[in-house]
Scaffold this motif. Structure first.
Motif, mmCIF file in Angstrom:
data_model
loop_
_atom_site.group_PDB
_atom_site.id
_atom_site.type_symbol
_atom_site.label_atom_id
_atom_site.label_comp_id
_atom_site.label_asym_id
_atom_site.label_seq_id
_atom_site.Cartn_x
_atom_site.Cartn_y
_atom_site.Cartn_z
ATOM 1 N N VAL A 3 0.837 -1.203 0.000
ATOM 2 C CA VAL A 3 0.000 0.000 0.000
ATOM 3 C C VAL A 3 0.871 1.251 0.000
ATOM 4 N N SER A 4 1.895 1.288 0.827
ATOM 5 C CA SER A 4 2.754 2.468 0.898
ATOM 6 C C SER A 4 3.560 2.670 -0.379
ATOM 7 N N ARG B 286 -3.024 -0.147 -4.757
ATOM 8 C CA ARG B 286 -4.349 -0.035 -4.154
ATOM 9 C C ARG B 286 -4.893 -1.425 -3.880
ATOM 10 N N PRO B 287 -5.307 -1.696 -2.630
ATOM 11 C CA PRO B 287 -5.867 -3.024 -2.340
ATOM 12 C C PRO B 287 -7.196 -3.227 -3.065
ATOM 13 N N GLU B 288 -7.327 -4.359 -3.686
ATOM 14 C CA GLU B 288 -8.533 -4.704 -4.444
ATOM 15 C C GLU B 288 -9.041 -6.060 -4.006
ATOM 16 N N ARG B 289 -10.330 -6.222 -4.102
ATOM 17 C CA ARG B 289 -10.914 -7.553 -3.900
ATOM 18 C C ARG B 289 -10.608 -8.391 -5.131
ATOM 19 N N LEU C 143 -10.354 -2.727 4.309
ATOM 20 C CA LEU C 143 -10.123 -2.086 3.013
ATOM 21 C C LEU C 143 -10.019 -0.567 3.124
ATOM 22 N N ASP C 144 -10.954 0.056 3.819
ATOM 23 C CA ASP C 144 -10.912 1.512 3.951
ATOM 24 C C ASP C 144 -9.656 1.964 4.675
ATOM 25 N N HIS C 145 -9.261 1.227 5.705
ATOM 26 C CA HIS C 145 -8.039 1.550 6.443
ATOM 27 C C HIS C 145 -6.825 1.534 5.504
ATOM 28 N N LYS D 11 -13.939 4.893 -6.849
ATOM 29 C CA LYS D 11 -15.044 4.684 -5.909
ATOM 30 C C LYS D 11 -14.929 3.310 -5.263
ATOM 31 N N PRO D 12 -15.134 3.246 -3.930
ATOM 32 C CA PRO D 12 -15.111 1.937 -3.242
ATOM 33 C C PRO D 12 -16.207 1.029 -3.762
ATOM 34 N N GLU D 13 -15.970 -0.279 -3.618
ATOM 35 C CA GLU D 13 -16.966 -1.277 -4.072
ATOM 36 C C GLU D 13 -18.161 -1.283 -3.153
#
Length: 172
Positions: A117-118, A122-125, A156-158, A170-172
């Motif tokens: 992440v850093s 971007r983390p994705e499902r 995920l938001d974190h 936009k978030p899922e």
């Protein structure tokens, strides 16, 4: 960076040794994929393989194996000496450069690792499809997946808030 016919049998042999040694250092047992598997990949789909090779003073220090899709680079396996920054260079930075050089829109660096992440990933499902013959195993895994899905959703938001750039998706 090696691709296609540049990926020799010997390169795969060295890569497998690094992969197995790295797996052993991290987990206490060798990796679940063997040289025959990687050699078969080389024979069947070398045109879709990218092998990143790190060399210092004429000696190979580590390698990362990625797969090239139509518009995506998929990072998957790596192995190398315990050299500071080597993992990030071979697995991430070289992959990013490859995507830019070849105008690939997406770099999927592989599973696990909040440290990604850093570095801007971007983390994705992701979705996976498996079939288990035994009903008791299917039931146990279904329970686990439900728990895991709740934990992932909560995190995920974190993780997205920790991205080093503004996230406009936009978030899922």
């Amino acid at each position: 960076r090696l691709q296609g016919d540049e990926i020799s049998e010997d390169a795969i042999r060295v890569f497998t040794r690094f992969y197995q040694d790295t797996y052993l250092r991290r987990s206490g047992h060798i990796g679940y994929l063997n040289e025959a598997f990687f050699q078969q990949l080389r024979q069947d789909m070398s045109a879709r393989m990218l092998l990143v090779k790190a060399v210092c003073d004429g000696h190979c220090q580590g390698m990362a194996l990625c797969f090239v899709g139509e518009n995506t680079l998929y990072g998957r396996y790596w192995g190398g000496l315990p050299v500071s920054g080597l993992h990030f260079e071979t697995c991430y930075y070289q992959g990013m450069e490859f995507c830019i050089d070849h105008q690939l829109a997406v770099f999927e660096p592989g599973v696990q690792g909040e440290y990604k992440v850093s570095r801007g990933f971007r983390p994705e499902r992701v979705h996976s499809l498996h079939y288990l013959e035994r009903q008791d195993l299917r039931d146990a895994i279904a329970r686990y997946i439900t728990e895991e899905k709740n934990l992932i959703t909560a995190n995920l938001d974190h993780y997205r808030a920790r991205l080093p750039f503004r996230d406009t998706k936009k978030p899922e």
